[in-house]
Design a protein around this motif. Sequence first.
Motif: not given
Length: 550
Positions: A510-514
């Motif tokens: 959820n903390a990714s850059a997506a």
Amino acid sequence: MYVHEFFRRHPLWMTSCLVVVAIASCVNVGMAFVVQALVSLVTSGELAAHPEAAWVAVAYLVPWALTEYAWVAFTYHLVGRYQADIRLNVMDQIKGIKVPRLSRFYHNPDAFRSGIVNDAGLIGADYFYYTFRITYDVVTFVATIIATGLIDPSFIPFVLGLSLVSAILPKFAQKRLSEAQRRTSDRVAVLIAEASRITDGMESLVSCRCAERAWQALVDANEGVRRAFVHRLMVRTEVYTLSVASGKLVTYGIWALGALAVAQGSMDLAKLVALAQLMTVLQDPIQEISPIYSDVISNRALVKKIKDLSQEEELDDGEDAAAAGLAAPAPADGLACEGLTVAAEGGGEVLSGARLAVPAGARVLVEGPSGAGKTTLLRALAGTAAASGAVWLGGEPLGPAEDRAGRVCLVTQAAFRAAPDLAGCMDPGGSGDALAAAREAASAWPGVLGPLAARLAEDPRAPASSLSGGEARRLHLLRGLLATPEALLLDEACAGLDPASAAAALSEANASAAPVVLSVVHDLPADPASLGFTHRVRVEGGRVGPLEPL
């Protein structure tokens, strides 16, 4: 691919093989002239004066044997290359496919396995090899007719007339052979599917003592293959028997006519023996042409099957949002859909008229009971399920022919190994340095990889087969993150991990850059907000509810 397509792909090999075939046929037919000369010397009493003629006749067997070996060996080499190319054509269906324009192999994994394991072998052995065998037989037949004309032109009409019988035999069995070949291929595909299903669950089957029914399914599938194979051979045997009879008819007919001509003094014995030798050469093509030609025709059905399954599917994507002038439901800067519907097999709908608008930056928890349509929603958004309706990404409509692969990335429930070693699994697309990618991933994604991060940093070339179930699932999730998609869709991506590991992996995803992340999670390891979720949506009975902030 058909033979002429293979010819265009490998023109030098094919041309060389055809040249060798022509030379071998001519050398084979040339044996008749050697025999004629030898018999002429014997009957005239001149052999004693020319003993070298006998040695020349014996020596002629050397080029004959070499050319026969050369064309057969060359053909088998091409058969191996052709089978490999057929398998590569099937394997290529997993690389560079446009989503949602998937090949038919995508929705038919049994056909994919059968194409690689069974069909390529049948096509190479029966279709490709026999095509060259027919070429050899046809060239031999033409060379025999020419040689007959050189020996005694009056026999050409008899040879042609008697040979015509064998030429029409394949038509009588063409439909039956095609059906028999198709049935054999289908039965083998069933056997391969049953074997794959059992090997996937072998440990549980054996441990729980519930292998009896699985064993019976294998036995039934094996019996189906046996019956189909025997039926195919019986049809071929019928054609072969008729072909042998026609070959004998030609040989005996020419012998009888030649003997009558010798008795009447219109032909000498040397010509009769030469004609007999030619008929011996011609007998093989006449006996072979019908069953071989029939096999070629019947196996073209398998070639067509492979080609058809390799074609892109014409999915019913409904209206193109851009062409129809549809507007995405607000907010439209993330991932949105309107009227997204997936039909169920046998009627009804698995997903019905879904309307959803996920803003950029949202992390959505997809909730609902089992069988409600959550996975189907993710698959329809990703384009891996045939769906009608409209989809937008980043405010732009995704048309039916627009490729979503890499942009909308679906991490499925089933984890798999994308490469033989760990490093290769970090760079399954082969776009860069796998070792560097592995080491970078080990330090960048500690929550997703957990204890596997240290192992990946220390030994990136370790075999992927050594991964445990949980480690394979971690690697599976990481591949989706490394794709850097515009929308990341997670379907039970952390199932099987302990709560602490699942919480760390979900938080990091959820903390990714997506820009957008949608996650189906049945067993939440912690409070949704603490895992980074910002919204929730509920799916029930194939209907998607409103997007709600947490």
